[in-house]
Enzyme design. Sequence first.
Site, PDB file in Angstrom:
ATOM      1  N   HIS A 205       0.718  -1.295  -0.190  1.00 34.67           N
ATOM      2  CA  HIS A 205       0.058  -0.046   0.010  1.00 34.67           C
ATOM      3  C   HIS A 205       0.932   1.272   0.132  1.00 34.67           C
ATOM      4  O   HIS A 205       0.258   2.396  -0.116  1.00 34.67           O
ATOM      5  CB  HIS A 205      -0.999   0.080   1.070  1.00 34.67           C
ATOM      6  CG  HIS A 205      -0.433   0.184   2.405  1.00 34.67           C
ATOM      7  ND1 HIS A 205       0.423  -0.691   3.220  1.00 34.67           N
ATOM      8  CD2 HIS A 205      -0.103   1.282   3.303  1.00 34.67           C
ATOM      9  CE1 HIS A 205       0.959  -0.045   4.042  1.00 34.67           C
ATOM     10  NE2 HIS A 205       0.589   0.970   4.356  1.00 34.67           N
TER      11      HIS A 205
HETATM   12  C1  UD1 Z   1      -2.030   5.455   6.274  1.00 32.75           C
HETATM   13  C2  UD1 Z   1      -0.767   5.845   6.795  1.00 32.75           C
HETATM   14  C3  UD1 Z   1       0.279   4.919   6.646  1.00 32.75           C
HETATM   15  C4  UD1 Z   1      -0.155   3.473   6.970  1.00 32.75           C
HETATM   16  C5  UD1 Z   1      -1.402   2.979   6.472  1.00 32.75           C
HETATM   17  C6  UD1 Z   1      -2.064   1.872   6.783  1.00 32.75           C
HETATM   18  C7  UD1 Z   1      -0.346   8.480   6.780  1.00 32.75           C
HETATM   19  C8  UD1 Z   1       0.551   9.184   6.056  1.00 32.75           C
HETATM   20  N1  UD1 Z   1      -0.261   7.114   6.183  1.00 32.75           N
HETATM   21  O1  UD1 Z   1      -1.767   5.132   4.792  1.00 32.75           O
HETATM   22  O2  UD1 Z   1       1.490   5.279   7.361  1.00 32.75           O
HETATM   23  O3  UD1 Z   1       0.888   2.371   6.836  1.00 32.75           O
HETATM   24  O4  UD1 Z   1      -2.373   4.200   6.675  1.00 32.75           O
HETATM   25  O5  UD1 Z   1      -2.935   1.510   6.291  1.00 32.75           O
HETATM   26  O6  UD1 Z   1      -0.823   8.499   7.530  1.00 32.75           O
HETATM   27  N2  UD1 Z   1      -9.321   4.600   1.972  1.00 32.75           N
HETATM   28  C9  UD1 Z   1     -10.446   3.990   2.301  1.00 32.75           C
HETATM   29  N3  UD1 Z   1     -10.964   3.622   3.410  1.00 32.75           N
HETATM   30  C10 UD1 Z   1     -10.346   3.967   4.730  1.00 32.75           C
HETATM   31  C11 UD1 Z   1      -9.216   4.856   4.542  1.00 32.75           C
HETATM   32  C12 UD1 Z   1      -8.620   4.992   3.325  1.00 32.75           C
HETATM   33  O7  UD1 Z   1     -11.391   3.879   1.140  1.00 32.75           O
HETATM   34  O8  UD1 Z   1     -11.085   3.710   5.440  1.00 32.75           O
HETATM   35  C13 UD1 Z   1      -8.662   5.046   0.742  1.00 32.75           C
HETATM   36  C14 UD1 Z   1      -8.851   6.448   0.359  1.00 32.75           C
HETATM   37  O9  UD1 Z   1      -9.043   6.520  -0.978  1.00 32.75           O
HETATM   38  C15 UD1 Z   1      -7.725   7.251   0.669  1.00 32.75           C
HETATM   39  C16 UD1 Z   1      -6.634   6.044   0.687  1.00 32.75           C
HETATM   40  O10 UD1 Z   1      -7.435   4.987   0.791  1.00 32.75           O
HETATM   41  O11 UD1 Z   1      -7.557   8.112  -0.024  1.00 32.75           O
HETATM   42  C17 UD1 Z   1      -5.423   6.226   1.401  1.00 32.75           C
HETATM   43  O12 UD1 Z   1      -5.644   6.651   2.847  1.00 32.75           O
HETATM   44  P1  UD1 Z   1      -5.085   7.388   3.618  1.00 32.75           P
HETATM   45  O13 UD1 Z   1      -5.233   7.600   5.158  1.00 32.75           O
HETATM   46  O14 UD1 Z   1      -4.712   8.882   3.111  1.00 32.75           O
HETATM   47  O15 UD1 Z   1      -3.575   6.615   3.743  1.00 32.75           O
HETATM   48  P2  UD1 Z   1      -3.020   5.006   3.774  1.00 32.75           P
HETATM   49  O16 UD1 Z   1      -2.400   4.916   2.496  1.00 32.75           O
HETATM   50  O17 UD1 Z   1      -4.224   4.341   4.196  1.00 32.75           O
END
Ligand code: UD1
Length: 363
Positions: A205
Amino acid sequence: MKILNVVGARPNFMKIAPIHREMGKYPQIEPVLVHTGQHYDEKMSKLFFQDLQLPEPDVYLGVGSGTHTEQTARIMLAFEKVMEEQKPDLVLVVGDVNSTAACSLVASKMQTKIAHVEAGLRSFDRTMPEEINRMITDALADFLFVTEKSGLENLKNEGIADEKVFFTGNVMIDSLSFFLEKAKESSILSDLHVNGSPFALVTLHRPSNVDVKDNLEDLLHTLSVIGKDVKIVFPMHPRTKKMIETFDLQNYISSSENLIITDPIGYLDFMQLMQNAKLLLTDSGGIQEETTYLGIPCITIRENTERPITIDLGTNVLVGPQSERIIEETNKILSGNGKKGKVPELWDGHAAERIVKILVERL
Ligand code: UD1
């Protein structure tokens, strides 16, 4: 003593669970669980609360996704209100996600003490959003709880005073050891038809691996090659799923019959998969530590790690994104020549006890 325990994203939940539980044993502590809502899908959040026996959050901020700036800013605005209402004696943050840094900034501007659990880890790669979060949080924290010795050295080099730093071990391993037996009751192996057959477990991821089309395509191709020799279980992070759709790479998934793709998987099911896997292929931080504890070989698809003890002492190998290296290391493990490791110092299931004791004595 009122303490706000902050969580936001999936890897925070297993770190806060043992601390929140331990605080409950002290009548003088009032722990308040604050969830920023950085992760909000049922399978990224609620499922973990259930599996880890965490109570419902006392405060839920519902900030959701966005650019890093948007997300960080929304967390800060919402958390400031919580601080005004709750007036805590301490804000405790874990790990390195945006919620960790955002809430630390707010607490420090409101002159409230901060404890950072998992302090001092450094990848020395500032292109990683987590590295920035780690540096900000450690610069502001009053109590820095360190999981491995490299963290002590890094904090010393950054001029952090020794008396703020405590080597207390790894709370993620507290959760793992606490729930390992319970995880064995999971039916996930038969549900995914890998009961008794060797399989590799994959998680991907990191933006550097999945947000660039060529990189993601190369990795999916590599998995299809590995899938010719061994079954692959790949619980897919929402970011990765979204990028596969955006780059129109679904053909790699549908064309590989040994590739078992699932939605994100809960904590207990994932632990059961992990302890039965032949190997892990991952870009996660926490999985490097969990596999080292379990003695399962781990191939980390990154150029660097902030957790060097998993390489020096544990079962982790750092390979970068190159297909040949990933396949070479995988074959080594499949032929029985994977790395054997040892469990690092103080990864013994009692880190939360040490942390809470220090807070009670010094706050
Ligand atoms: C975040 C953390 C990362 C951690 C990871 C674990 C930061 C900078 N990054 O990254 O360190 O390793 O979590 O999962 O804080 N989304 C969903 N549902 C959710 C959450 C996210 O669909 O419940 C999708 C959204 O499209 C979002 C994307 O995932 O834009 C990324 O989510 P985000 O929280 O921005 O970062 P992660 O890649 O999950």
